[in-house]
Design a protein around this motif. Structure first.
Motif, PDB file in Angstrom:
ATOM      1  N   UNK A 280       6.088 -15.419 -23.009  1.00 49.40           N
ATOM      2  CA  UNK A 280       5.392 -16.793 -23.218  1.00 49.40           C
ATOM      3  C   UNK A 280       4.009 -16.988 -22.219  1.00 49.40           C
ATOM      4  N   UNK A 281       4.302 -16.390 -21.041  1.00 44.98           N
ATOM      5  CA  UNK A 281       3.221 -16.424 -20.257  1.00 44.98           C
ATOM      6  C   UNK A 281       2.573 -15.160 -19.827  1.00 44.98           C
ATOM      7  N   UNK A 492      14.684 -19.682 -24.059  1.00 42.83           N
ATOM      8  CA  UNK A 492      14.590 -20.698 -23.039  1.00 42.83           C
ATOM      9  C   UNK A 492      13.267 -20.649 -22.233  1.00 42.83           C
ATOM     10  N   UNK A 493      12.670 -19.436 -22.335  1.00 45.67           N
ATOM     11  CA  UNK A 493      11.493 -19.392 -21.393  1.00 45.67           C
ATOM     12  C   UNK A 493      10.256 -20.146 -22.229  1.00 45.67           C
ATOM     13  N   UNK A 516      18.277 -20.679 -33.297  1.00 46.16           N
ATOM     14  CA  UNK A 516      18.809 -19.569 -32.471  1.00 46.16           C
ATOM     15  C   UNK A 516      18.527 -19.866 -31.115  1.00 46.16           C
ATOM     16  N   UNK A 517      19.420 -20.187 -30.276  1.00 51.12           N
ATOM     17  CA  UNK A 517      18.807 -20.738 -28.840  1.00 51.12           C
ATOM     18  C   UNK A 517      19.930 -20.069 -27.913  1.00 51.12           C
ATOM     19  N   UNK A 573       4.612 -13.456 -30.502  1.00 48.81           N
ATOM     20  CA  UNK A 573       4.690 -13.578 -29.031  1.00 48.81           C
ATOM     21  C   UNK A 573       4.201 -12.393 -28.512  1.00 48.81           C
ATOM     22  N   UNK A 574       4.575 -11.089 -28.814  1.00 46.67           N
ATOM     23  CA  UNK A 574       4.274  -9.820 -28.222  1.00 46.67           C
ATOM     24  C   UNK A 574       4.222  -8.727 -29.124  1.00 46.67           C
TER      25      UNK A 574
END
Length: 710
Positions: A280-281, A492-493, A516-517, A573-574
């Motif tokens: 995410x970062x 969780x990120x 989904x976690x 995301x990527x």
């Protein structure tokens, strides 16, 4: 010619037909084989009215008289088969090949072939055959018995000579040449032959392939891809294992799952994706740069690892390589003379067209990572060419040479082994791509070396676990939403600012949400949201009360959504996720939202819009039908071609010569430059001649004008 005339012709020509049958070592059955796909497919449709009636008559004694001494009906023929039909099987290499050469010509003009041809050529004649069948049904049992009883002796002799006379072509010919059967016997024989043909048609089953491959030992190298890559490639391995092939699977991910005929060999410290930081970062280009710096050495680490060294002396019949960073294993395949197949968990891209052995047209497809829409504009084609040129230059001048130099510096292979650049072009037998060809837009041209296996991992949904099923059913008519960010991203990120938006929006929805976690609990979780570390995704996607799939945009997830007919809402995301979800949005069955644009309003409005958008659902259901409508399942199709390569020792005859041609020859650049140059020279010559002529004319005119003035 009607049915009666046709059978009369059959009767008249029975002697000739059977004689010709013996000459061709089975010509009577040749007609049967020829019409099996045509005429008797129609007969099969009426068999319940006709031939089953005949069977009842036979059981009542109709054909019992036909073969005196037999137990009942076709029992005599069953005994004759041991000497006759099984003998036919022994001579079929000579017989059927001969029939195949002649069946389309003279044989169709003889005996039963005349009736069959009449029945096949026009609908009216087929109807006449139907009328004959109806008349046959109306014929009394006593009449049939009487007809057949008159020929008992002749029939017994015929069967005896038919079975015993098959020892050679000459004996067959003489036996049938001397046999001149009356019309009623010919009709009886025709009934028996037709009944047997219809029975064969009725019991026939479709055959996908007549080729068989001995169980082989296959090495699969998948050390450097993502977990989704493994899901795709493992699906191929499982299909091969079901065919009793023995699979040795080199992987960079630990696994406790046991699969029959699959031996997983975990090689640690080889997979770059295991060490990824927070996606995410992280910057996507930074991740790509780190991967490019490490890949040429990580492949060599796999080669020198003790676990691979312990199995490299085993004999393998085929090597399957993940296209991502596995090129160093080409040297192992070359030194052991093993055919190689490349597998890509994505579609064929410009950097892999040489491995795929297929020409690449940047003006049609565009670069996969540029997210361009067809038809490409001039700017789009320009960017595609520049990016492809950069990728090719980097691959052949940096990546391949550096990996080759690293391998040779470690003395892993002899110096006389060809370079990796040569092996890349010359070693690959097939290129298996994770793409559904009928869903590609735009449609692309491919050579036979490209095998489409898209959706090989997809399957029909199964019932959910009881507690999850009760939760899903409890969502009522509003249904539920499924939210998963795949296997590459750690949920969780997710930054708190994004997570709080999701929680607020989910709490405002009438639908339930299945998320989904990777943790057991979450602070501030609304009552309509359920968390789970692992979920049977395809079973969830196939649930009738699912309304929306919120996804990261991974290719396998989108294929599963297409297979099960579920619209998607993506948050890339990527890697290639942005391209994938944008493509779904253009095709009209998905919606994309970047993380920078994520707010309460944009998220909630898009969720409700996709759920209520009937056009999206209709489009994804249509695409699901297209995806499922294939001549063979992706697993059967892929397995066939892999076994084809094994059977034909690499199948080098499939490779297109375009791979070995310089680009300027492949695209006729030199030809067009010559045409332009010659055309330009001719135009200059014409211009020069015209200029010279005009100059002479003007000079002459000016001279005359001047002389007149003087």
């Amino acid at each position: 010619m009607g049915a009666g005339d046709g059978l009369a012709a059959y009767s008249k020509g029975a002697g000739e037909g059977l004689a010709a049958y013996s000459k061709g070592a089975g010509k009577g059955l040749a007609a049967y084989r020829w019409v099996q796909e045509r005429a008797w497919l129609h007969v099969a449709r009426v068999q319940e009215r006709a031939w089953l009636h005949v069977a009842r008559v036979q059981g009542g004694g109709g054909l019992a008289a036909y073969s005196k001494g037999a137990e009942e009906g076709l029992g005599a023929l069953a005994r004759v088969q041991e000497r006759a039909w099984l003998h036919i099987a022994r001579v079929q290499e000579r017989a059927w090949l001969h029939i195949a050469r002649v069946q389309g010509t003279a044989w169709l003009r003889k005996g039963a072939g005349r009736v069959l041809l009449e029945a096949h050529t026009t609908r009216n004649r087929v109807i006449r055959v139907r009328f004959y069948v109806r008349d046959l049904m109306m014929m009394s049992e006593d009449k049939i018995v009487s007809e057949l009883a008159q020929q008992d002796v002749i029939e017994a002799k015929f069967i005896t000579r038919y079975s015993e006379g098959y020892t050679s072509d000459t004996r067959d010919h003489n036996a049938y040449r001397d046999m001149r059967l009356p019309g009623s016997v010919a009709v009886a024989v025709a009934v028996v032959v037709v009944a047997m043909m219809v029975m064969a048609v009725k019991t026939a089953t479709p055959i996908e392939s007549t080729q068989t491959t001995v169980a082989s030992r296959i090495l699969v190298v998948d050390l450097f891809g993502t977990r989704s890559h493994k899901n795709f490639i493992m699906a191929i391995a499982e299909e091969l294992a079901q065919r009793n092939h023995k699979i040795t699977y080199l992987t960079g991910f630990e696994s406790t799952h046991i699969r029959p005929n699959v031996r997983e060999v975990y090689i640690p410290n080889t997979n770059f994706f295991n060490s990824l930081s927070n996606l995410f970062t992280s910057n996507s280009w930074g991740i790509t740069g780190d991967a490019l710096r490490l890949m040429h050495t990580s492949c060599a680490q796999g080669l020198v690892s003790p676990k691979f060294q312990s199995i490299q002396d085993e004999k393998f019949d085929l090597v399957i390589l993940n296209v991502v960073f596995s090129d160093c294993f080409l040297l192992y395949a070359y030194t052991n003379q093993i055919p190689v197949i490349y597998v890509s968990a994505n579609q064929v891209q410009s950097m892999y067209n040489d491995l795929a052995g297929t020409p690449y047209f940047p003006s049609i497809g565009g670069n996969h990572f540029l997210d361009l829409e067809f038809p490409l504009t001039f700017t789009g084609r320009m960017f595609t060419v520049l990016v492809d040129l950069f990728a090719a230059t980097w691959g052949y001048w940096q990546y391949i040479p550096s990996m080759d130099a690293d391998l040779r510096s470690r003395k892993l292979f002899p110096d006389d082994v060809p370079s990796l650049a040569e092996l890349r072009v010359n070693s690959s037998s097939l290129f298996i791509t994770n793409s559904v060809r009928t869903l590609e837009t735009p449609a692309m041209p491919y050579t036979p070396t490209v095998v489409h296996a898209g959706g090989i991992h997809c399957r029909p949904s199964q019932p959910l676990p009881q507690d999850l099923e009760e939760w899903a059913v409890g969502s009522g008519t509003e249904g539920f939403i499924y939210f998963s960010l795949g296997s590459l991203v750690k949920p969780s990120d997710m930054p708190e600012k994004y997570r709080s938006v999701f929680l607020k929006v989910f709490s405002s929805l009438e639908q339930r949400v299945l998320w989904k976690w990777d943790e057991e609990t979450m602070e501030g979780l609304p009552p309509n949201v359920r968390l789970s570390k692992w979920l049977p995704q395809q079973d969830v996607l196939g649930h009738p009360q699912l309304r929306l799939f919120m996804t990261h945009g991974g290719l396998l997830s989108l294929q599963e959504a297409t297979y099960h007919g579920v619209p998607v809402f993506g948050f890339p995301v990527a890697v290639d996720q942005r391209t994938n979800i944008k493509k779904a949005q253009r095709e009209g069955w998905g919606r994309a939202l970047s993380w920078e644009d994520l707010t309460y309003d944009t998220l909630r409005n898009n969720i409700l819009d996709v759920i209520q958008n009937t056009r999206m659902r209709v489009e994804v259901v249509r695409r699901s039908g297209v995806m499922r409508d294939q001549p063979m399942s992706p697993g059967a199709w892929t397995t066939y071609w892999i076994e084809y390569v094994i059977r034909h020792r690499g199948a080098t005859h499939l490779r297109c010569p375009a791979v070995h041609m310089p680009w300027y020859q492949l695209y006729n650049v030199d030809v067009w430059l010559t045409v332009v140059a010659v055309t330009g020279m001719l135009l200059l010559l014409v211009f020069w001649l015209a200029y010279g002529c005009l100059r002479c004319v003007f000079s002459h005119c000016l001279a005359r004008t001047k002389s007149k003035r003087d």
